[in-house]
Design an enzyme around this catalytic site. Sequence first.
Site: not given
Length: 820
Positions: A724, A213, A586, A256
């Site tokens: 990527q 949570d 990167s 939550g």
Amino acid sequence: MSQSTGKMKLAVLTSGGDSAGMNAVVRAIVKIGILRGCETWIVREGYEGLVRGNTQAHAIHADLPADASALKCAHRGVPTNLTRNLRFGDGDLLRDGTGDHHHGRTLKGRYIVRVGWDDVRGWFAEGGTLIGTARSAAFRTSEGRLSAAHNLIKEGIDALAVCGGDGSLTGADLFRSEWPSLVSQLLTQGMITEEQAEKHGHLKIVGLVGSIDNDMSMTDLTIGAPTALHRICEAIDNINSTAASHSRAFVLEVMGRHCGWLALLAGVSSGADFIFIPERPPQTIPGGTWEDDMCEAIRGHREAGKRKTIVIVAEGAHDADLQPIRAEYVKEVLTERLGLDTRVTTLGHTQRGGRPCAFDRILPTLQGEEAVKALLEATPDTPSYMIGVRENKITRVPLMEAADAIGAKDFTKAMSMRDPEFYQSLEGFFATSTLFKEKQLPHHRVIRPCTLHLTKYCLILRSMGAPAGGMNAATRAAVRYCIKQGHHPLAVHNGFRGLLDDNIHELSWLGVDAWTSRGGSELGTNRTLPDVDLGAVAARFQEHNFHALLMIGGFEAFNALLILETGRKHYPAFHIPMTHLPATISNNVPMTEFSLGSDTSLNALVDACDSIKQSASASRNRVFVVETQGGKCGYLATMGALATGASIVYTPEQGMNLDTLRQDVKFLKIRYGLDAKGKSEGRMVIRNECASTVYTTDVVTKMFKEEGGNLFDSRSASLGHTLQGGVPSPMDRARAARLSLRCMTFLEEHHDALQKQVGKVKQAPPESAAVITIQGSTIKWVPVQEMVQHADMKNRRGKTAWWGEIKNLVEALAGRPEIL
């Protein structure tokens, strides 16, 4: 890593609800503990196991390696704490869940178990907690805590690390405060000797927060929360397609009870239409209700042409009077008032499960290291510490129970207890999810910002530029903010080459709706810099009357901003506010700790390496040399090595030479010689593509294969462009929205300042061309000319790296310092 002179006996337990990353904590504490000279133990089934203790006698013997000569080679024949605590034989029982089997070796009747280095290998990639967890009613009683103290003293344990939620940590603090009286009672009852009482007069305790949570106010992030967010966003991404197909509304309930972090970050990361969280009950206009407000917002989205609706409800959501808001009721409102075909999906415990994401391997490892340090430094006069993270730094704070601000209806205080990103993310969600009917700025403050995607370019690489996860989410946030404020968002396709080709068009609110979860770059990327024809670039700026410029990209975008700012001396068109939002896998832009795309790429690397390691482990004696992208910045390789448990990592910063490779071969030979017969572990070596121009991945692989002889062989794997692409990680999406909105307010502020200048010719100050950076949990603007001073322009990276010491930790967790 130096050994401690003391022989601390350290036990670790997991308590309360399970969360991804708990196994990484246990692994880190065990390994770091051994490196620091400790004996290490685990407690099965949390506090319940501590109360039950060991009812079955069991002789503890360290298993010796199949190749006895390996011990003579390890550390020049001098025994180390690692070789003395290599393994004790119960690791497979714990990992396979066969500990309570009735036949053969068993853990029945044993809840406090001695473990060694190899007993916890590979644990960090497993979800849940392999040592078990339970909510213990017995431990809540004084009698239960007395039994727990007796069981620890019987085994000689004087230090305890607890990973759990706030209740578990409160219990740990209580246990520590009662310890002297518990020892006194045990001595009075004759259950321990005076010698034991004197030796165990002080219990060292440290806590680590494991909670999906993210509900602990003393830390920015809890262990397990990032992985739970991944699970939620994966589910929403899958639901989005069916919702759009049928033009349906979906109401999702996520976990939550007291904290809306999961619901909020999922809403930002998935492009939800409406959210309900405990910290901010739905605001209503006088005489209206939250139902009215929600329906008005969603009706506006539908009228704009949106085919799907996503509403996220935290399980603890409520209105301003603390009346619960349930997913089923929200469904009824959408169905009855708007006539939407609505479904409810409760994600439940799917949010807890699955493999930990990259961050839930890295963070627990770093916190585990700090936990062992805290225990070794503990004295009777120091408080018990909780290990947290603040501003990207591992911290220690005294254990305490968080205040119940929500129960007191103090929602302002509840918001203040969250990390700085929480409030900014909440404001960002409202800014990007609401379709405002009236523009928020007067006409004279309206600007025409231009958005460019610029990408990484390095002549050394095979890849001539790359998109980064989060670029599209950043563009979406910028566009929607522009529309809210009344600006005109103009998109340039394919970078500066597209600008010169006049490939420009205005984006719409609906047109970018689905961009949040899309990988790559919808606007395209290009490596062309503006100095290819700076005069023509200035002419385009003037032709389209650009008032501001937002560039999203890596080192190329930083370079481009520098060229444009320098060009202000000759071209008035560049006297506009300009900013660069770093986005590169990167993570090589100077002065910022994170770039968009780096977390997505790191998770792609972890997924690939998990699969590769399965292959390596199945072959028992195989070393895989894995090549990663990253240019001349070793961030991806280093953090990937930490997250995957690699044995060796090669980076451009440290480089490679023949002596290094010779030592690495020696290390691998000894390490394989120390393995149990027939149970060698597949191992990985991660190499950045630019670590060396001579010792390439192919050369290293062949060298390992040749030198491995009968001990191990070697294979290579180049991950290339797989790092990527793919769906952006939730962390990259949320970070993209947050940073993009800050960029827009930066542009507005500097545009307003320029407008106040007297005269037709405006002079933009140097600070109006800046890069947005993350430094800790703080966002800082760095003028591009100042950033040059911190940049290694030749190697296209910063002069300093906050993650530089991680390589030493990777080697330590592989056992290299103790073996060579």
